[in-house]
Design an enzyme around this catalytic site. Structure first.
Site, short mmCIF file in Angstrom:
data_model
loop_
_atom_site.label_atom_id
_atom_site.label_comp_id
_atom_site.label_asym_id
_atom_site.label_seq_id
_atom_site.Cartn_x
_atom_site.Cartn_y
_atom_site.Cartn_z
CG ASP A 1 -1.68 1.21 1.54
OD1 ASP A 1 -2.45 1.62 0.46
OD2 ASP A 1 -1.60 1.94 2.42
CG ASP B 1 -1.65 7.91 0.59
OD1 ASP B 1 -0.68 8.49 0.37
OD2 ASP B 1 -2.36 7.74 -0.48
CG ASP C 1 -2.00 2.14 6.49
OD1 ASP C 1 -1.97 1.63 5.37
OD2 ASP C 1 -2.22 3.09 7.19
#
Length: 226
Positions: A9, A11, A166
């Protein structure tokens, strides 16, 4: 299990961009003449595609209203907002180390193609990734299509693929694609929320990933020998 493809991922995993994204989201609602969501609500949708994020933040709006806010968001994020957004500590070094060790690296992100290309150019990381997928060119997380397309492009099986992210959106996408998932615990969603999704582990930093992979690979080798 020995992984060949590591899908990151962007961001909240590689780039510390939460403040900038939240500022742009809140400003976009204000630009459209609408009351902004809370900062917590705006942060919670980071990782989704912009259309999906708008639907969650403003569920009573019609498509035209959501497009208006989304347009203001793009204008702010790409051109107007100057909030700093830097790579997390160790991001560049970790990616370079993993690539040198022979892993294929990819990005699976809720960003737009224009937004990701801008970030890749600003950070100079584009050459480290074999392939990338963005939410405006395929299905948004947690739909598995983003990962399925990356695996197909790079000719890698699900058992050889690891998604690193995240948010629960990353981990649910990994489960839907039947690939391994590794959570990072310093991003948008809390460790408790991530662990509830059943990742293989939750690491505290990007720099911990190579050692975690090495330990898992060594354990797999021992099982094969026995």
């Amino acid at each position: 299990m020995s992984f060949a493809l590591l899908c990151f991922d962007w961001d909240g995993t590689l780039m510390d961009s939460q403040v900038r994204i939240v500022n742009c989201l809140l400003g976009a609602f204000i630009d459209a003449g609408q009351p902004p969501p809370s900062r917590a609500a705006a942060a919670d949708i980071i990782g989704l595609g912009l259309d999906e994020a708008m639907a969650r933040l403003w569920p009573t709006a019609d498509a035209a209203q959501r497009r208006l806010v989304a347009g203001h968001y793009r204008q702010r994020f790409l051109f107007a907002d100057q909030t700093p957004a830097a790579l997390f500590p160790g991001a560049r070094e970790t990616l370079e180390q993993l690539r040198a060790q022979g892993y294929l690296l990819a990005v699976a992100t809720g960003k737009s193609r224009r937004g990701l290309d801008l970030s890749l150019a600003e950070t100079g990381l584009a050459g480290l990734f074999e392939a990338t997928r963005c939410a405006d060119e395929t299905a948004s997380k947690p739909d598995p299509l983003m990962l399925l397309e990356l695996m197909d492009e790079l000719d890698v099986e699900p058992a050889q693929t690891l998604m690193i992210g995240d948010t629960e959106y990353d981990l649910h996408m990994a489960a839907n694609a039947r690939v391994g998932a590794l959570a990072v615990c310093y991003g948008v969603h809390t460790p408790e929320r991530l662990l509830a999704c059943g990742p293989l582990a939750c690491v505290q930093s990007l720099a911990a990933i190579p050692d975690w992979l090495a330990t898992r690979s060594h354990a797999a080798d021992r099982r094969l020998r026995t």
